[in-house]
Design a protein around this motif. Structure first.
Motif, short mmCIF file in Angstrom:
data_model
loop_
_atom_site.label_atom_id
_atom_site.label_comp_id
_atom_site.label_asym_id
_atom_site.label_seq_id
_atom_site.Cartn_x
_atom_site.Cartn_y
_atom_site.Cartn_z
N UNK A 167 13.72 -10.04 -1.40
CA UNK A 167 14.39 -10.31 -2.68
C UNK A 167 14.42 -9.08 -3.57
N UNK A 168 13.50 -8.14 -3.35
CA UNK A 168 13.41 -6.94 -4.18
C UNK A 168 13.64 -5.66 -3.38
N UNK A 169 14.09 -5.79 -2.14
CA UNK A 169 14.29 -4.62 -1.30
C UNK A 169 15.59 -3.91 -1.66
N UNK A 170 15.70 -2.66 -1.26
CA UNK A 170 16.93 -1.88 -1.45
C UNK A 170 17.44 -1.43 -0.09
N UNK A 171 18.63 -1.89 0.27
CA UNK A 171 19.25 -1.51 1.55
C UNK A 171 18.31 -1.77 2.72
N UNK A 172 17.53 -2.84 2.62
CA UNK A 172 16.58 -3.21 3.69
C UNK A 172 15.56 -2.11 3.98
N UNK A 173 15.31 -1.25 2.99
CA UNK A 173 14.45 -0.09 3.19
C UNK A 173 13.04 -0.48 3.63
N UNK A 174 12.46 -1.48 2.98
CA UNK A 174 11.09 -1.89 3.30
C UNK A 174 11.04 -2.61 4.64
N UNK A 175 12.07 -3.40 4.92
CA UNK A 175 12.13 -4.07 6.22
C UNK A 175 12.25 -3.05 7.35
N UNK A 176 13.02 -2.00 7.15
CA UNK A 176 13.16 -0.96 8.16
C UNK A 176 11.83 -0.22 8.35
N UNK A 214 0.81 -1.21 0.00
CA UNK A 214 0.00 0.00 0.00
C UNK A 214 0.85 1.26 0.00
N UNK A 215 2.09 1.16 0.50
CA UNK A 215 3.00 2.30 0.47
C UNK A 215 3.55 2.51 -0.94
N UNK A 216 3.82 3.74 -1.27
CA UNK A 216 4.47 4.03 -2.55
C UNK A 216 5.80 3.30 -2.62
N UNK A 217 6.16 2.85 -3.82
CA UNK A 217 7.37 2.06 -3.98
C UNK A 217 8.64 2.84 -3.66
N UNK A 218 8.56 4.16 -3.60
CA UNK A 218 9.72 4.94 -3.15
C UNK A 218 10.06 4.64 -1.70
N UNK A 219 9.03 4.24 -0.93
CA UNK A 219 9.22 3.91 0.48
C UNK A 219 9.29 2.41 0.70
N UNK A 220 8.64 1.65 -0.17
CA UNK A 220 8.56 0.20 0.02
C UNK A 220 8.78 -0.53 -1.31
N UNK A 221 10.03 -0.58 -1.78
CA UNK A 221 10.30 -1.29 -3.03
C UNK A 221 10.25 -2.80 -2.87
N UNK A 222 10.47 -3.30 -1.65
CA UNK A 222 10.59 -4.73 -1.42
C UNK A 222 9.26 -5.36 -1.05
N UNK A 223 8.33 -5.37 -2.00
CA UNK A 223 7.01 -5.96 -1.79
C UNK A 223 6.65 -6.84 -2.99
N UNK A 224 5.56 -7.56 -2.84
CA UNK A 224 5.16 -8.48 -3.92
C UNK A 224 4.55 -7.76 -5.10
N UNK A 225 3.90 -6.58 -4.87
CA UNK A 225 3.24 -5.85 -5.96
C UNK A 225 3.48 -4.36 -5.77
N UNK A 226 4.66 -3.85 -6.17
CA UNK A 226 5.00 -2.45 -5.92
C UNK A 226 4.25 -1.49 -6.84
#
Length: 323
Positions: A298-307, A252-264
């Motif tokens: 698998x699609x995250x950048x610098x653990x951004x979505x996990x953080x 639901x977050x914009x991919x700028x904030x959450x790139x590491x998701x199943x449907x960005x």
């Protein structure tokens, strides 16, 4: 215990050392749900429970990888500081896994785990995995609460997830399954979807949402000008409940904030949109459990979505006074 259960591992919790247990990884205790008896919480203590499967995502034509979401969140969550109240216990209750693609079996186990946590006084924090976690989580929560509890769902999501199982359940069908389960057990289906987008849901799902009397707050409404009306809508929804389950689909977050998701998608909401809403839920004192879904390292950048996911958990627990 259930055959899909995997016991917690202390080795995954790492971070900076301190003299006064200032970081979460230094305050982890393991909770084995496979034991004949588990320690009852002396207060409403937080307990993490992983839903380590993306079988439902694959069934829904999404990109796999969310099965590693529980591991990724724990790795960054442990590095975060304890709140100003000092060292508090954070329990890790392990994972439910899905080695053979039998999603329904994993959901059954996860539901049992949530029920056991609720009945022993814990505040469950589920970590997905696909958003099919929601059906398993709700079912376990409903079973663990006192009969007659008016339980509702607030879903932060771009998608309504009211699709029909076709023929098997998947990450797009959890809330239709919950509606059916509510009918079976004689409970009202109370569902609010916040952040839902016109470009992410076909007409069939909008029609189904109206037929089920779903409270809808669309993405464009999450602007500063209309936020007061949104908060009032949420307060009205929560006022009619005894207990609330919060589920956060990170796509639901914009991919700028959450790139590491199943449907960005770049069209999602921002953390700033969501934080005032979290404050309303926390102030209600009705939040009984929460989860995050679709974390796909698998699609995250610098653990951004996990953080981001860990930061949401940290805010929830800090504002609840749990740490």
């Amino acid at each position: 215990m259930h055959p899909t259960y995997s016991v917690p591992e202390l080795s995954i919790w790492k971070g900076r050392a301190s003299a006064d247990q200032a970081y979460l990884h230094e305050n982890i205790r393991l909770l084995d749900l496979g034991a004949a008896q588990i320690k009852a919480a002396t207060s409403l203590q937080p307990a993490l429970l992983g839903y380590a499967t993306d079988a439902g995502v694959s069934r829904n034509s999404g990109r796999p990888g969310a099965a590693e979401g529980p591991r990724a969140l724990r790795e960054v969550f442990g590095r975060m500081p304890v709140g100003k109240g000092g060292a508090q216990t954070l329990w890790d209750a392990g994972n439910f896994v899905c080695p053979d693609g039998e999603l329904e079996t994993t959901q059954e186990g996860f539901s049992m785990g949530i029920t056991r946590l609720i009945q022993n006084g814990y505040f469950p924090l589920g970590i997905g995995g696909g958003h099919d976690i929601a059906y398993a989580h709700f079912k376990g929560l409903a079973a663990g609460l006192k009969q007659g509890t008016r339980l509702g769902i607030l879903n932060l999501d771009a998608h309504l997830d009211l699709r029909k199982p076709d023929p098997l359940p998947h990450s797009g069908s959890p809330f239709l399954q919950i509606a059916a389960h509510c009918a079976e057990i004689g409970m009202d289906f109370k569902y609010c979807c916040l952040g839902v987008r016109r470009d992410a849901n076909p007409r069939e799902l909008w029609d189904r949402a109206r037929a089920l009397n779903v409270t809808l707050i669309e993405r464009p409404q999450l602007s500063p000008d209309t936020l007061p009306e949104v908060l009032q809508t949420i307060r009205g929804f929560v006022d009619g409940l005894d207990a609330l389950y919060l589920t956060i689909d990170l796509d639901g977050f914009a991919s700028a904030y959450a790139p590491g998701v199943s449907a960005p998608s770049p069209m999602g909401f921002t953390p700033e949109n969501i934080l005032p809403i979290l404050d309303v839920l926390l102030k209600s004192k009705k939040l009984r459990s929460a989860d995050v879904a679709e974390l796909n390292p698998a699609y995250d950048r610098d653990s951004q979505t996990a953080v981001l996911a860990a930061g949401l958990f940290h805010r929830i627990l800090s504002d609840r006074g749990l740490f």
